[in-house]
Design a protein around this motif. Structure first.
Motif, PDB file in Angstrom:
ATOM      1  N   SER A 214       0.833  -1.213   0.000  1.00  0.00           N
ATOM      2  CA  SER A 214       0.000   0.000   0.000  1.00  0.00           C
ATOM      3  C   SER A 214       0.861   1.254   0.000  1.00  0.00           C
ATOM      4  O   SER A 214       0.388   2.336  -0.345  1.00  0.00           O
ATOM      5  N   SER A 215       2.144   1.119   0.358  1.00  0.00           N
ATOM      6  CA  SER A 215       3.032   2.287   0.316  1.00  0.00           C
ATOM      7  C   SER A 215       3.167   2.822  -1.103  1.00  0.00           C
ATOM      8  O   SER A 215       3.476   4.002  -1.309  1.00  0.00           O
ATOM      9  N   PHE A 216       2.919   1.962  -2.096  1.00  0.00           N
ATOM     10  CA  PHE A 216       3.001   2.412  -3.477  1.00  0.00           C
ATOM     11  C   PHE A 216       1.855   3.351  -3.836  1.00  0.00           C
ATOM     12  O   PHE A 216       1.915   4.056  -4.840  1.00  0.00           O
ATOM     13  N   THR A 217       0.778   3.330  -3.047  1.00  0.00           N
ATOM     14  CA  THR A 217      -0.368   4.195  -3.357  1.00  0.00           C
ATOM     15  C   THR A 217      -0.489   5.366  -2.398  1.00  0.00           C
ATOM     16  O   THR A 217      -1.400   6.176  -2.528  1.00  0.00           O
ATOM     17  N   ASN A 218       0.409   5.466  -1.440  1.00  0.00           N
ATOM     18  CA  ASN A 218       0.301   6.505  -0.413  1.00  0.00           C
ATOM     19  C   ASN A 218       1.307   7.627  -0.649  1.00  0.00           C
ATOM     20  O   ASN A 218       2.203   7.867   0.152  1.00  0.00           O
ATOM     21  N   LEU A 219       1.169   8.292  -1.751  1.00  0.00           N
ATOM     22  CA  LEU A 219       2.029   9.430  -2.048  1.00  0.00           C
ATOM     23  C   LEU A 219       1.629  10.636  -1.201  1.00  0.00           C
ATOM     24  O   LEU A 219       0.460  10.977  -1.114  1.00  0.00           O
ATOM     25  N   LYS A 220       2.604  11.259  -0.568  1.00  0.00           N
ATOM     26  CA  LYS A 220       2.334  12.464   0.208  1.00  0.00           C
ATOM     27  C   LYS A 220       2.306  13.667  -0.730  1.00  0.00           C
ATOM     28  O   LYS A 220       3.039  13.704  -1.724  1.00  0.00           O
ATOM     29  N   PRO A 221       1.474  14.661  -0.429  1.00  0.00           N
ATOM     30  CA  PRO A 221       1.407  15.855  -1.279  1.00  0.00           C
ATOM     31  C   PRO A 221       2.783  16.500  -1.424  1.00  0.00           C
ATOM     32  O   PRO A 221       3.508  16.679  -0.439  1.00  0.00           O
ATOM     33  N   GLY A 222       3.127  16.838  -2.661  1.00  0.00           N
ATOM     34  CA  GLY A 222       4.395  17.512  -2.913  1.00  0.00           C
ATOM     35  C   GLY A 222       5.594  16.602  -3.023  1.00  0.00           C
ATOM     36  O   GLY A 222       6.706  17.065  -3.288  1.00  0.00           O
ATOM     37  N   VAL A 223       5.413  15.288  -2.809  1.00  0.00           N
ATOM     38  CA  VAL A 223       6.518  14.337  -2.894  1.00  0.00           C
ATOM     39  C   VAL A 223       6.468  13.640  -4.247  1.00  0.00           C
ATOM     40  O   VAL A 223       5.453  13.043  -4.611  1.00  0.00           O
ATOM     41  N   THR A 224       7.545  13.708  -5.001  1.00  0.00           N
ATOM     42  CA  THR A 224       7.602  13.060  -6.308  1.00  0.00           C
ATOM     43  C   THR A 224       7.879  11.574  -6.153  1.00  0.00           C
ATOM     44  O   THR A 224       8.367  11.118  -5.113  1.00  0.00           O
ATOM     45  N   MET A 225       7.596  10.823  -7.193  1.00  0.00           N
ATOM     46  CA  MET A 225       7.901   9.398  -7.185  1.00  0.00           C
ATOM     47  C   MET A 225       9.401   9.161  -7.027  1.00  0.00           C
ATOM     48  O   MET A 225       9.829   8.236  -6.347  1.00  0.00           O
ATOM     49  N   GLU A 226      10.187  10.002  -7.681  1.00  0.00           N
ATOM     50  CA  GLU A 226      11.641   9.862  -7.583  1.00  0.00           C
ATOM     51  C   GLU A 226      12.113  10.042  -6.146  1.00  0.00           C
ATOM     52  O   GLU A 226      12.990   9.294  -5.672  1.00  0.00           O
ATOM     53  N   GLN A 227      11.523  11.029  -5.437  1.00  0.00           N
ATOM     54  CA  GLN A 227      11.910  11.255  -4.047  1.00  0.00           C
ATOM     55  C   GLN A 227      11.457  10.093  -3.162  1.00  0.00           C
ATOM     56  O   GLN A 227      12.187   9.659  -2.266  1.00  0.00           O
TER      57      GLN A 227
END
Length: 406
Positions: A214-227
Motif C-alpha cells: 500500500s506504500s506504493f499508493t500513499n504518495l504524500k502531497p508535494g513528494v515526487t515518485m523519484e523522491q
C-alpha cells in the motif's frame, strides 16, 4: 506523458478516496438512511456501534476492505445503486460504483448485518467504545514495547530480546513505520550489554507477508515518485545494514508463511527455526522488482545457483522441509509445538558464553562484511530504479486489481 506516474497517481487517488470513505463515509448518514435506521431497531443500534468500532481499528484494513465497507454502508443507508456509472477516466468513481452496484438487490437490513459482521471480523469491538486492545506480552514482565506501535518487544530473563512483528490483520506486512521500529530495535540490541541474542518472529499465522505494497499508493502531497524511491532506498539500506552489522546471535522463528524481504534476509541470520507449516516465497519478478536483503549474494552460496534462481528469479514457493534440505533453514519443528520447541532451542543458545558467541560470529562475518554492504548498496540502487519503472507500476496495479475483486 509519463504513463507509469499516471497509473500510480490513479492508485493513489483510489487509496486516498478509500481512506476518506473509511474515516467519514461510514458515519455520515443520508436522510433516507436515517429513516431506515430508525425503523430497524436492534440491528440499527449494532450498525451504529459498528461504525464507531470501525474508527477505533488500529490496523489499516486495506483498500479492498475499505471498498467493501463503503458499498455495504451505501446499500444499508440508500439501498440498491441506481446512479449512472462514472466515465472510464474516473478511476476512483468507477471502483466505488462497481463495489456498490455489485451488491445488487441486497436489502438494507442484509447490508447492515454484513457491515457489522465485516467490522467484527476485522477486530472491531462493538461493546467497547472507549477501550483499546492491550498489545503487551503477558509472558514477559520486562517489556520494552512502549516505544513500538507495530511490534512487540521484550527481553527474557536469559537476555534474549524478542521482536515480534505485530500486524496480524495485515499478515505482518512491513510498513515504513515497522521498518524504522525493526531497525531501531536491532541497533539498540546490538549496543545493549544485557542482550545476549535477538529473536525475530511474527504474531498470528504469518511470519511476514513482506513489504506493505500500500506504500506504493500513499504518495504524500508535494513528494515526487523519484523522491519516494530515494527515501525507500535509504530506509531499506539502513534496515539491511542492521542485519549485516548485528554482532550477536540473530535467530528467526518462522512461525508461518514468509514472503519477500522476510525470506531474502534469512541468509543474514545465524539460525532459522521454522514451523513445518511455514512456506518461503520471493515473488519479486512478478511485482516488477529485484531481490534485496543481500539475497543475490547469500542465497546462491547457501542453496546453490539453480535453487536460488528458482526463488529469486522465478517466484517458486518452497516448503519448510525443502528450505531445510537446501540449507536456508536450520531446524524444523511441528506447528503444534513450534513455540515451545523453538523457544527451548533459543534458550540453549542463550546459555552459551556471550562473549565467545560474539567473537565467533565476528570471525564468520568479518571476511564477507564489506561484500555484503556492497551488495546491499547495489540491490537498493537497482530497486530504486525499479520502483519508478513501468514494469513495477503495471505489476503493482495488477496486484491491487486482483485484491479488489476478492
Amino acid at each position: 506523458y509519463n504513463q507509469p506516474i499516471s497509473k500510480l497517481m490513479a492508485l493513489h487517488r483510489l487509496s486516498s478516496a478509500c481512506n476518506r470513505m473509511f474515516l467519514s463515509a461510514s458515519v455520515v448518514q443520508t436522510a433516507s438512511g436515517l429513516r431506515s435506521l430508525s425503523s430497524a431497531g436492534g440491528l440499527a443500534d449494532k450498525f451504529t456501534k459498528a461504525q464507531s468500532a470501525l474508527q477505533r481499528l488500529t490496523e489499516d484494513p486495506g483498500n479492498a476492505a475499505k471498498l467493501k465497507i463503503y458499498s455495504l454502508y451505501k446499500q444499508a443507508t440508500e439501498g440498491k445503486c441506481t446512479k449512472p456509472k462514472p466515465g472510464f477516466t474516473d478511476f476512483v468513481g468507477r471502483a466505488k460504483w462497481d463495489a456498490w452496484s455489485g451488491l445488487g438487490d441486497m436489502t438494507k437490513d442484509q447490508a447492515m448485518q454484513q457491515y457489522i459482521d465485516l467490522v467484527e471480523s476485522m477486530g472491531g469491538k462493538l461493546d467497547a467504545p472507549d477501550t483499546t486492545a492491550d498489545t503487551t506480552n503477558p509472558a514477559d514482565s520486562n517489556t520494552a514495547s512502549a516505544d513500538y506501535k507495530e511490534a512487540l518487544v521484550s527481553i527474557s530473563p536469559s537476555g534474549v530480546l524478542w521482536f515480534t512483528l505485530n500486524r496480524p490483520a495485515k499478515k505482518n506486512a512491513i510498513s515504513t513505520d515497522l521498518y524504522a521500529e525493526w531497525s531501531k530495535a536491532m541497533e539498540q540490541a546490538a549496543a545493549d550489554d544485557k542482550v545476549k541474542a535477538m529473536v525475530i518472529t511474527g504474531a498470528g499465522e504469518y511470519f511476514s507477508s513482506g513489504n506493505d505494497l500500500s506504500s506504493f499508493t500513499n504518495l504524500k502531497p508535494g513528494v515526487t515518485m523519484e523522491q519516494m524511491a530515494a527515501d525507500g532506498n535509504a530506509i531499506l539500506r539502513r534496515f539491511v545494514a542492521a542485519f549485516i552489522d548485528f554482532p550477536k546471535p540473530l535467530i528467526a522463528l518462522v512461525n508461518g508463511p514468509a514472503v519477500g524481504i522476510s525470506v531474502s534476509t534469512l541468509g543474514l541470520y545465524d539460525q532459522v527455526f521454522a514451523s513445518d507449516s511455514a512456506t518461503f516465497h520471493m515473488p519479486f519478478s512478478s511485482l516488477g522488482q529485484t531481490p534485496e536483503g543481500c539475497s543475490s549474494y547469500t542465497l546462491p552460496r547457501i542453496m546453490g545457483l539453480p535453487a536460488a534462481a528458482s526463488l529469486v528469479m522465478f517466484n517458486r514457493k518452497i516448503s519448510a522441509q525443502e528450505a531445510l534440505s537446501c540449507g536456508l533453514v536450520s531446524r524444523v519443528f511441528p506447528a503444534a509445538s513450534f513455540a515451545a520447541e523453538a523457544g527451548a532451542a533459543v534458550e540453549e543458545i542463550a546459555a552459551l558464553p556471550r562473549q565467545t558467541l560474539i567473537y565467533a560470529k565476528q570471525l564468520l562475518r568479518e571476511p564477507i562484511r564489506a561484500e555484503l554492504h556492497a551488495t546491499n548498496e547495489r540491490e537498493c540502487n537497482r530497486l530504486q530504479e525499479r520502483w519508478i519503472s513501468e514494469d513495477c507500476f503495471n505489476a503493482v496495479a495488477k496486484f491491487f486489481s486482483r485484491k479488489s475483486k476478492l
